[in-house]
Scaffold this active site. Sequence first.
Site, short mmCIF file in Angstrom:
data_model
loop_
_atom_site.label_atom_id
_atom_site.label_comp_id
_atom_site.label_asym_id
_atom_site.label_seq_id
_atom_site.Cartn_x
_atom_site.Cartn_y
_atom_site.Cartn_z
N CYS A 56 5.28 24.60 29.33
CA CYS A 56 4.86 24.02 28.05
C CYS A 56 3.40 23.58 28.05
CB CYS A 56 5.70 22.78 27.70
SG CYS A 56 7.23 22.60 28.57
N ASP A 88 11.07 17.75 29.65
CA ASP A 88 12.51 17.52 29.59
C ASP A 88 13.32 18.60 30.29
OD1 ASP A 88 11.67 15.41 28.12
OD2 ASP A 88 12.95 15.77 26.40
N CYS A 129 4.83 19.70 25.16
CA CYS A 129 6.23 19.45 25.46
C CYS A 129 6.74 18.26 24.67
CB CYS A 129 6.40 19.22 26.96
SG CYS A 129 8.13 19.24 27.48
N ASP A 130 8.06 18.19 24.55
CA ASP A 130 8.77 17.33 23.61
C ASP A 130 8.09 16.01 23.27
OD1 ASP A 130 10.49 19.37 24.06
OD2 ASP A 130 12.21 18.16 24.57
N LYS A 131 7.97 15.09 24.23
CA LYS A 131 7.49 13.74 23.92
C LYS A 131 5.98 13.69 23.77
CE LYS A 131 11.70 12.84 24.28
NZ LYS A 131 11.99 14.23 24.64
N SER A 479 19.22 16.85 23.62
CA SER A 479 18.14 17.82 23.56
C SER A 479 18.19 18.54 22.22
CB SER A 479 18.31 18.84 24.69
OG SER A 479 17.53 19.98 24.45
#
Length: 577
Positions: A56, A88, A129-131, A479
């Site tokens: 990512c 994650d 990436c996610d956060k 998720s």
Amino acid sequence: MSQSKFDKSKLPSRHVTQGPARAPHRSYYYAMGLTEDEIAQPFVGVATCWNEAAPCNIALSRQAQAVKLGVKHANGTPREFTTITVTDGIAMGHEGMRSSLASREAIADTVELTMRGHCYDALVGLAGCDKSLPGMMMAMVRLNVPSVFIYGGSILPGRLDGKDVTVQDVFEAVGQHQAGNYSDEQLAILERVACPSAGACGGQFTANTMACVSEAIGLALPNSAGAPAPYESRDQYGVASGEAVMKLIEKNIRARDIVTRKSLENAARVVACTGGSTNAGLHLPAIAHEAGIDFDLFDVCEIFKDTPYFVDLKPGGQYVAKDMYEAGGVPVVLKELRKAGLIHEDCVTVTGRSIGEEMDIITREADGRVIYAIEKPLSPTGGVVGLKGNLAPDGAIVKVAGMAKEQLVFTGPARVFESEEDAFAAVQTRDYKEGEVIVIRNEGPSGGPGMREMLATTAALSGQGMGKKVALITDGRFSGATRGFCVGHVGPEAAHGGPIGLLKNGDMITIDAINGEINVDLSDAELEARRADWQGAKPTIYATGVLWKYAQQVGSARYGAVTHPGGKEEKHVYMDI
């Protein structure tokens, strides 16, 4: 002293570049090769979450160079810096997942500290990436500087046996392997081909959901979220983002001019219609909090309730981010929402134009394959639904994209687990029954600590063919890759004395995603009696360090699981110091 075309007398960087007293500061900039002209220009922080933790983030360093070129073209001086990410996909399914949500705050905090410490005038943030996406946007809104967000791009899909595959397929293959339906050799092949490039997970999981949010909320250039990470064309978006932030400085358009209640509602619409990640129900309130805007989980879910679901993306659907990009991306999605009057068109964007003006430029129409016409949606309400009831007075959230209507109501006896590990072990040994509601508690923001995602457990259930035969509820998270009837963010969490912490095996639970309700068949008197007997929060092993600190500070998931008072309590504006 050389003159910039910008008046720096009101910009933060004047504190480190102007006047005789700042000669020592300027000497540091000369040491790094800056010229007199460059020191006289506005300083733009170019923040990336580059690291070698996962695909990512691996391309972000290269993309940052393109952003810096754009800043330089427009007479600015870029100053690149990095912050952390916790990825994650690698943190999933073990203690490392406790670091994930806490990393969102660390990202926002470290970007803020870097910007404040060096008096940068504006921010271009790159995240993969996610956060890291909401963390970067939170920093922009907290600082309220001219800001442009740019996504690092999604991964390309893998190919196996003539079909696209993603990391979601690998997680679910683990469940099939445990059930004896997938061999060691098959798993070894799948894991080698599922992730063939740099970029974030390709389905409409949290990274791509929040990338779509960045465009819909107005912080990212139109269509910049769509191109996959390996595409060299991403450099063009980087250059354009660098140029755009300089125009924002010129016009004094700041992040909170862009992030408003209306633009948050636009963003929530895009989450719903694309079947996006339930994590958006956490991140949108957190972004709002930075601006001092009241916009909690219930507000997000109100938007979800009357938004058609019409973009067919994994995990509920068939396609990945690359396919949506090729079908016209977020601009075409917004155009469809506009046809139903579901977009606030007057919201300003980082282009300096309104979102309505941006949509006027778009000539493409929905392709009917990836992006359906809004008059013919996949379902009439959003792919994500909010729930409330005596089991979740502070709300809960469930992703229903791809589920049939008859699957949207589930009643069954509770099977209670005190942690994700306990639940996963039971799933591995099939120590559960069809028709049960699996309850995983003590996984909330404070009680976890860290509000872990449960993908390993839910993917194993799906891999065993049981994803539609049981339901699962938790005060933790899921998720964006989770599918099946899985309810997260149940609040208040067990550690705060929420009803989920009072459940016993066999209690009958009803989840009704049609009417937005989640209840346990217990009287108020019985719940009160159990509360009186409650022994308090389950102790964790985290008695020191960042997770201890996070557990002390973090608030309810309903308000975004934030750790500071937010925009309402501000006593100064960074840009005006």
